[in-house]
Scaffold this active site. Structure first.
Site, PDB file in Angstrom:
ATOM      1  N   GLU A   1      38.353  43.317  33.963  1.00 30.85           N
ATOM      2  CA  GLU A   1      37.667  42.825  35.417  1.00 30.85           C
ATOM      3  C   GLU A   1      36.908  41.809  35.310  1.00 30.85           C
ATOM      4  O   GLU A   1      36.418  41.271  34.188  1.00 30.85           O
ATOM      5  CB  GLU A   1      36.673  44.212  35.343  1.00 30.85           C
ATOM      6  N   HIS A   2      37.065  40.892  36.385  1.00 29.94           N
ATOM      7  CA  HIS A   2      36.596  39.799  36.539  1.00 29.94           C
ATOM      8  C   HIS A   2      37.031  38.566  35.767  1.00 29.94           C
ATOM      9  O   HIS A   2      36.637  37.299  35.276  1.00 29.94           O
ATOM     10  CB  HIS A   2      35.002  39.588  36.436  1.00 29.94           C
ATOM     11  N   THR A   3      38.135  38.899  34.898  1.00 34.48           N
ATOM     12  CA  THR A   3      38.879  37.986  33.902  1.00 34.48           C
ATOM     13  C   THR A   3      39.738  37.048  34.889  1.00 34.48           C
ATOM     14  O   THR A   3      40.231  36.033  34.461  1.00 34.48           O
ATOM     15  CB  THR A   3      39.576  38.635  32.976  1.00 34.48           C
TER      16      THR A   3
ATOM     17  N   SER B   1      41.307  47.346  46.872  1.00 32.18           N
ATOM     18  CA  SER B   1      42.023  46.219  47.550  1.00 32.18           C
ATOM     19  C   SER B   1      42.496  46.446  48.722  1.00 32.18           C
ATOM     20  O   SER B   1      43.753  45.961  48.934  1.00 32.18           O
ATOM     21  CB  SER B   1      43.074  45.680  46.701  1.00 32.18           C
TER      22      SER B   1
ATOM     23  N   ASP C   1      44.575  40.965  42.811  1.00 34.94           N
ATOM     24  CA  ASP C   1      44.912  42.140  44.072  1.00 34.94           C
ATOM     25  C   ASP C   1      46.069  41.736  44.898  1.00 34.94           C
ATOM     26  O   ASP C   1      47.081  42.759  44.791  1.00 34.94           O
ATOM     27  CB  ASP C   1      43.642  42.153  45.135  1.00 34.94           C
TER      28      ASP C   1
ATOM     29  N   TYR D   1      29.206  38.348  43.933  1.00 32.56           N
ATOM     30  CA  TYR D   1      30.738  37.946  43.369  1.00 32.56           C
ATOM     31  C   TYR D   1      30.783  36.417  43.251  1.00 32.56           C
ATOM     32  O   TYR D   1      31.128  35.906  42.191  1.00 32.56           O
ATOM     33  CB  TYR D   1      31.845  38.561  44.241  1.00 32.56           C
TER      34      TYR D   1
HETATM   35  C1  GLA Z   1      38.124  41.686  43.329  1.00 39.65           C
HETATM   36  C2  GLA Z   1      38.745  40.522  43.391  1.00 39.65           C
HETATM   37  C3  GLA Z   1      39.665  40.396  42.147  1.00 39.65           C
HETATM   38  C4  GLA Z   1      38.899  40.585  40.729  1.00 39.65           C
HETATM   39  C5  GLA Z   1      38.163  41.980  40.956  1.00 39.65           C
HETATM   40  C6  GLA Z   1      37.233  42.123  39.539  1.00 39.65           C
HETATM   41  O1  GLA Z   1      38.755  42.963  43.399  1.00 39.65           O
HETATM   42  O2  GLA Z   1      39.542  40.664  44.406  1.00 39.65           O
HETATM   43  O3  GLA Z   1      40.361  39.086  42.223  1.00 39.65           O
HETATM   44  O4  GLA Z   1      38.106  39.390  40.413  1.00 39.65           O
HETATM   45  O5  GLA Z   1      37.497  42.022  41.885  1.00 39.65           O
HETATM   46  O6  GLA Z   1      37.951  42.152  38.294  1.00 39.65           O
END
Ligand code: GLA
Length: 384
Positions: free
Chosen positions: A31-33, A121, A167, A217
């Site tokens: 996540e957030h990678t 998403s 996503d 974010y």
């Molecule tokens: C949201 C963003 C993605 C990703 C996630 C965290 O879904 O749209 O690009 O950064 O957060 O993993």
């Protein structure tokens, strides 16, 4: 499904239509990678956004979303900025059309069953479905990856969210029964079978609707970039946290702001968890994989600070239930869904127990969704 959408489109616009379908996604770990050029491990799910579309002669863009009870109409020559879901459509038109506007009027109906604001998403699915519909209608010849990159740009420029590629990529490239290990730097990806007939992927919705665009974010992304800017002095070849070695981070910890250090530490570990987790999946070791999920959640909560009391409560309580392999908050954070891997024998009791516990604590019943890993976006029906 196809018949329902066709019928609805007939009712609103009285004609035949093209239909594109794009799924939401789960992300097992990582996540957030993505915006740190690391790896992610999403899969497309059996929840979709559908776009039904046909041309009109009035030089108008007519949008209806019966599920929201909303409709909008724009003169093609006088397009105006709007808030909410139409902004994604206007953004995609701007990004995808060669002349940055529609050459002819369009009637569009949107429907679907991806829960909004639950970390599954929905906005990427909307952009992906519309991108695919435009690509098909105007025969633009774009690849799935090109559409995904344009959808990401739409989020950046029209919704103000500096998100990564995960996503829309997942929505457009999903394969039934498979996760995708995506390298967010090279954009190369590998399908990894998720073939565990005795395991259910259950999403538990905290019912806390996150608002990612609300600055936190984007702030995380800035903090990661700040870390890179400081540490690059010692490792000039470093372009993102993906390249950061744990040793270098520890050696120069004192030079980093405390918060920035925590963010960097989380990303370095999360990326490694993903790589380890893919090996665990290949070895059919879901116990080991589940432990990584809990570790991921602890990092999201304590170091990356994108969790909330409701998500922490859920993960903590889920950990005590029978038949659970692992759990963690999924997606951008601040609520949304907890992704859990649960033994199929325990499916029913799991849902009842967690709903009861959550209701007692917070006074609301969390929706639970049992998910299958499905195909990505496709044209459900071409225009006749
Ligand atoms: C949201 C963003 C993605 C990703 C996630 C965290 O879904 O749209 O690009 O950064 O957060 O993993």
């Amino acid at each position: 499904m196809i018949m329902d959408i066709e019928r609805q489109f007939q009712q609103y616009f009285g004609k035949d239509c093209l239909i594109a379908s794009a799924p939401g996604r789960v992300n097992l770990i990582g996540e957030h990678t993505d915006y740190n050029q690391g790896f992610v491990l999403p899969g497309a799910i059996d929840r979709h956004i559908y776009i039904a579309m046909a041309p009109n002669q009035y030089k108008k863009l007519n949008l209806v979303a019966p599920g929201f009870g909303e409709s909008f109409s724009f003169e093609l020559d006088h397009m105006r900025p709007v808030k909410g879901w139409p902004t994604y459509l206007l953004g995609m038109i701007y990004m995808i059309m060669p002349e940055k506007h529609l050459p002819e009027g369009m009637d569009i109906l949107i429907s679907g069953n991806v829960p909004i604001g639950a970390g599954m998403s929905s906005s990427a699915a909307l952009c992906s479905a519309f991108g695919l519909a435009l690509n098909e209608f105007f025969q633009l010849g774009l690849s799935g990856m090109q559409i995904a990159l344009l959808a990401q740009k739409t989020e950046h420029r029209f919704a103000g969210l500096q998100c990564g590629i995960m996503d829309p990529f997942a929505s457009l490239h999903g394969k039934a029964g498979h996760l995708m290990k995506l390298d967010c730097r090279s954009l190369e990806y590998e399908y990894i079978p998720f073939d565990f007939p005795d395991i259910r992927i259950i999403l538990v919705n905290s019912m806390v609707s996150h608002s990612l665009a609300s600055s936190e974010y984007n702030l995380r992304r800035q903090q990661c970039e700040e870390g890179v800017a400081v540490l690059k002095k010692y490792e000039p070849a470093m372009h993102s946290l993906r390249d950061l070695q744990p040793r270098l981070l520890e050696e120069h910890k004192a030079e980093l702001d405390e918060t920035v250090y925590k963010r960097c530490h989380f990303i370095v570990e999360e990326n490694q968890r993903l790589l380890d987790g893919c090996e665990d999946l290949k070895n059919n070791d879901l116990d080991a994989f589940g432990k990584l999920m809990y570790a991921s959640h602890a990092g999201l909560s304590k170091e990356y600070e994108v969790s909330c009391i409701e998500s922490d409560f859920l993960v903590n309580e889920i950990n005590k239930l029978n038949g659970v392999k692992g759990a963690r908050q999924m997606g951008g954070g601040f609520g949304g869904c907890i992704i859990t891997l649960v033994d199929h024998h325990a499916e029913e009791s799991f849902i009842l127990d967690i709903q009861k516990k959550y209701e007692l604590q917070f006074g609301k019943i969390p929706d639970c969704y049992v998910m299958n890993i499905n195909e990505g976006a496709y044209i459900l029906k071409p225009l006749a």
